[in-house]
Design an enzyme around this catalytic site. Structure first.
Site, mmCIF file in Angstrom:
data_model
loop_
_atom_site.group_PDB
_atom_site.id
_atom_site.type_symbol
_atom_site.label_atom_id
_atom_site.label_comp_id
_atom_site.label_asym_id
_atom_site.label_seq_id
_atom_site.Cartn_x
_atom_site.Cartn_y
_atom_site.Cartn_z
ATOM 1 N N ARG A 12 1.654 -9.743 9.801
ATOM 2 C CA ARG A 12 1.653 -9.363 11.354
ATOM 3 C C ARG A 12 1.019 -10.429 11.937
ATOM 4 O O ARG A 12 1.056 -10.446 13.418
ATOM 5 C CB ARG A 12 1.092 -7.916 11.641
ATOM 6 C CG ARG A 12 2.259 -7.060 10.763
ATOM 7 C CD ARG A 12 2.018 -5.527 11.422
ATOM 8 N NE ARG A 12 2.865 -4.466 10.441
ATOM 9 C CZ ARG A 12 4.057 -4.589 10.657
ATOM 10 N NH1 ARG A 12 4.667 -4.940 11.404
ATOM 11 N NH2 ARG A 12 4.659 -3.687 9.855
ATOM 12 N N ASP B 265 -0.277 -0.626 13.688
ATOM 13 C CA ASP B 265 0.420 -2.140 13.321
ATOM 14 C C ASP B 265 1.011 -3.003 14.682
ATOM 15 O O ASP B 265 1.206 -4.102 14.356
ATOM 16 C CB ASP B 265 1.800 -1.759 12.537
ATOM 17 C CG ASP B 265 1.639 -1.231 10.944
ATOM 18 O OD1 ASP B 265 0.383 -1.589 10.430
ATOM 19 O OD2 ASP B 265 2.321 -0.580 10.411
ATOM 20 N N ARG C 110 -8.126 -2.319 -1.156
ATOM 21 C CA ARG C 110 -7.765 -1.340 -0.034
ATOM 22 C C ARG C 110 -8.125 0.110 -0.601
ATOM 23 O O ARG C 110 -7.982 0.426 -1.837
ATOM 24 C CB ARG C 110 -6.304 -1.446 0.552
ATOM 25 C CG ARG C 110 -6.206 -2.627 1.159
ATOM 26 C CD ARG C 110 -4.727 -2.988 1.521
ATOM 27 N NE ARG C 110 -4.176 -2.073 2.456
ATOM 28 C CZ ARG C 110 -3.071 -2.026 3.054
ATOM 29 N NH1 ARG C 110 -1.958 -2.808 2.571
ATOM 30 N NH2 ARG C 110 -2.822 -1.362 4.002
ATOM 31 N N GLY D 63 0.702 -1.167 -0.036
ATOM 32 C CA GLY D 63 -0.037 0.095 -0.089
ATOM 33 C C GLY D 63 0.751 1.458 -0.042
ATOM 34 O O GLY D 63 0.345 2.188 -0.437
ATOM 35 N N SER E 280 -2.275 8.171 12.630
ATOM 36 C CA SER E 280 -1.024 7.879 12.399
ATOM 37 C C SER E 280 0.112 8.996 12.032
ATOM 38 O O SER E 280 0.788 8.880 11.077
ATOM 39 C CB SER E 280 -0.990 6.868 11.136
ATOM 40 O OG SER E 280 -1.520 5.580 11.849
ATOM 41 N N LYS F 272 6.943 -10.199 3.374
ATOM 42 C CA LYS F 272 6.543 -8.653 2.887
ATOM 43 C C LYS F 272 7.113 -7.698 3.693
ATOM 44 O O LYS F 272 7.574 -6.767 3.143
ATOM 45 C CB LYS F 272 5.017 -8.762 3.299
ATOM 46 C CG LYS F 272 4.188 -7.421 2.794
ATOM 47 C CD LYS F 272 2.996 -7.395 2.963
ATOM 48 C CE LYS F 272 2.250 -6.226 2.292
ATOM 49 N NZ LYS F 272 2.467 -5.104 2.622
ATOM 50 N N LYS G 52 -6.375 -3.492 6.371
ATOM 51 C CA LYS G 52 -5.114 -3.638 6.345
ATOM 52 C C LYS G 52 -4.772 -4.974 5.394
ATOM 53 O O LYS G 52 -5.670 -5.308 4.522
ATOM 54 C CB LYS G 52 -4.306 -4.031 7.398
ATOM 55 C CG LYS G 52 -4.264 -2.916 8.353
ATOM 56 C CD LYS G 52 -3.253 -1.711 8.048
ATOM 57 C CE LYS G 52 -3.101 -0.488 9.093
ATOM 58 N NZ LYS G 52 -2.441 0.577 8.354
#
Length: 414
Positions: A373, A301, A117, A89, A186, A399, A328
């Site tokens: 994640r 995250d 997304r 992204g 963020s 990734k 995400k």
């Protein structure tokens, strides 16, 4: 589907955090938009960084990756560009405005969940300033010259929209203004972009919710630079330390940084872990962990791995302002809840958060849903499970952290 079986038990030892993916994206773009060659020290080059390097190679620079080093040589390139951004992204949202600033015709090739997304309203704002943008399935077509002016963009969808504009606007002929509406999510990631721009000699004024960016500027990153150590990925090992009687030491995490995920230090202390910081080295050891409240807005995250710590802590942990996690690589609220429940935890999924009741995780199988994640958080969960943990599709960690499993398996089990 491939899987990896992880033995249960606490881990302890010492590791070195990889280079920050977020910082490396920004340095690469600044280097490619300059005039002179730049060498970037970037250990652990992930798939997302390769995607940005590959796209920049097609657009405006020769990029060579070798032995943890990115060599960037800006060059003039003509013709229609095929930009293979994979599932990144950041690559897409940063480089779409840059394509317009360079006046390039390009096709972004998107994989995984990336076509689904959000790109709105960034795409509409760019259209209003001269670009033509059309989505056709997994491909995104763009052309046209981006024009300077007033760019009004909401701050609560993605900070990457604002960063993409900040990269592009200095290249335009006239001066521009970015006006951010609503709450900025963020914000630390935008601050990282500001830092990279300043390092490259780009001038802008940030006042309140507006950026004023001078046009006709030239990028000039120092010829040798380095990506910082990464708190986002270092956090997995810091959390392992919080679940360990002997603790885990993580090196290469800068004390002075604009990385928002540095907040993991304070959050682990709030959980009750023992945290010691000496220079760029952080040592974390478990204590009597207890639940707490976590605002996910500045640190999305970190939520999957902090949820694992919550599942091992006494009492209840409430995570809120986490709605953006649904956008995400997976719906991370849903996949995090699924992971914990599948391992024996007690979790309630809310529309924009999680409520986790601490207890003993027993083990089981975790579907990573191709989300790096989630896979790495499952490895942290194995540290407090009574039985083994199987992780489906473990290679998705490439990734962001290709060496994760090698480093994890080198830690000693208590």
């Amino acid at each position: 589907m491939e899987q990896i079986a992880l033995l249960s038990g606490m881990r302890h030892g010492s590791v070195t955090a990889p280079a920050s993916k977020s910082h490396a994206h920004r340095l690469l773009i600044c280097a490619a938009l300059g005039k002179a060659a730049v060498t970037i020290d970037c250990a652990d080059i992930s798939k997302d960084i390769v995607a940005t390097a590959r796209c920049l190679y097609a657009l405006c620079a020769d990029v060579v990756t070798a032995d943890g080093v990115l060599q960037v040589i800006p060059t003039a390139k003509c013709g229609k560009k095929d930009l293979l951004c994979g599932e990144s992204g950041s690559t897409l949202r940063f480089l779409l405005p840059v394509c317009g600033a360079l006046g390039k015709e390009a096709v972004f090739h998107r994989e995984g969940r990336l076509p689904d997304r959000p790109l709105a309203p960034l795409d509409a704002v760019l259209r209003d300033h001269g670009m033509q943008i059309e989505s056709r399935g997994s491909e995104l077509y763009c052309n046209g010259q981006l024009q300077s002016g007033l760019f009004e963009i909401p701050g609560d969808v993605s900070s990457q929209y604002i960063s993409g504009l900040l990269f592009a606007l200095p290249l335009l002929e006239g001066d521009s203004t970015i006006r951010i509406t609503g709450k900025t999510e963020s914000a630390a990631y935008i601050a990282m972009t500001e830092q990279a721009l300043q390092q490259a000699g780009i001038r802008f004024i940030h006042h309140g919710n507006e950026y004023t960016v001078s046009g006709s500027q030239q990028y000039a990153l120092p010829p040798e630079t380095a990506a910082e150590g990464d708190y986002s990925n270092g956090a997995f090992f810091l959390c392992m330390g919080a679940l360990s009687d002997k603790g885990v030491c993580v090196k290469n995490l800068p004390k002075q940084t604009r990385q928002g995920d540095k907040a993991v230090i304070d959050i682990l202390r709030r959980f009750g872990a023992e945290v010691t910081v000496k220079g760029d080295t952080i040592f974390v050891r478990g204590g009597r962990l207890h639940g707490c409240e976590i605002d996910a807005s500045p640190i999305p995250d970190l939520i999957p791995v902090l949820s694992v710590v919550a599942a091992a802590a006494e009492g209840e942990t409430r995570i809120y302002n986490a709605g953006r996690l649904r956008l995400k690589e997976s719906d991370r609220l849903s996949t995090t809840a699924e992971m914990l429940a599948g391992l024996g935890g007690t979790v309630t999924e809310l529309s924009d958060g999680l409520v986790i009741k601490g207890g003993t995780l027993h083990g089981g199988t975790v579907d990573s849903h191709n989300d790096h994640r989630i896979a790495m958080s499952a490895a942290v969960a194995a540290c407090v499970c009574r039985e083994s943990v199987k992780v489906l599709d473990p290679d998705c960690t490439d990734k962001s952290f290709p060496r994760f499993w090698d480093i994890f398996t080198r830690l000693e089990r208590e």
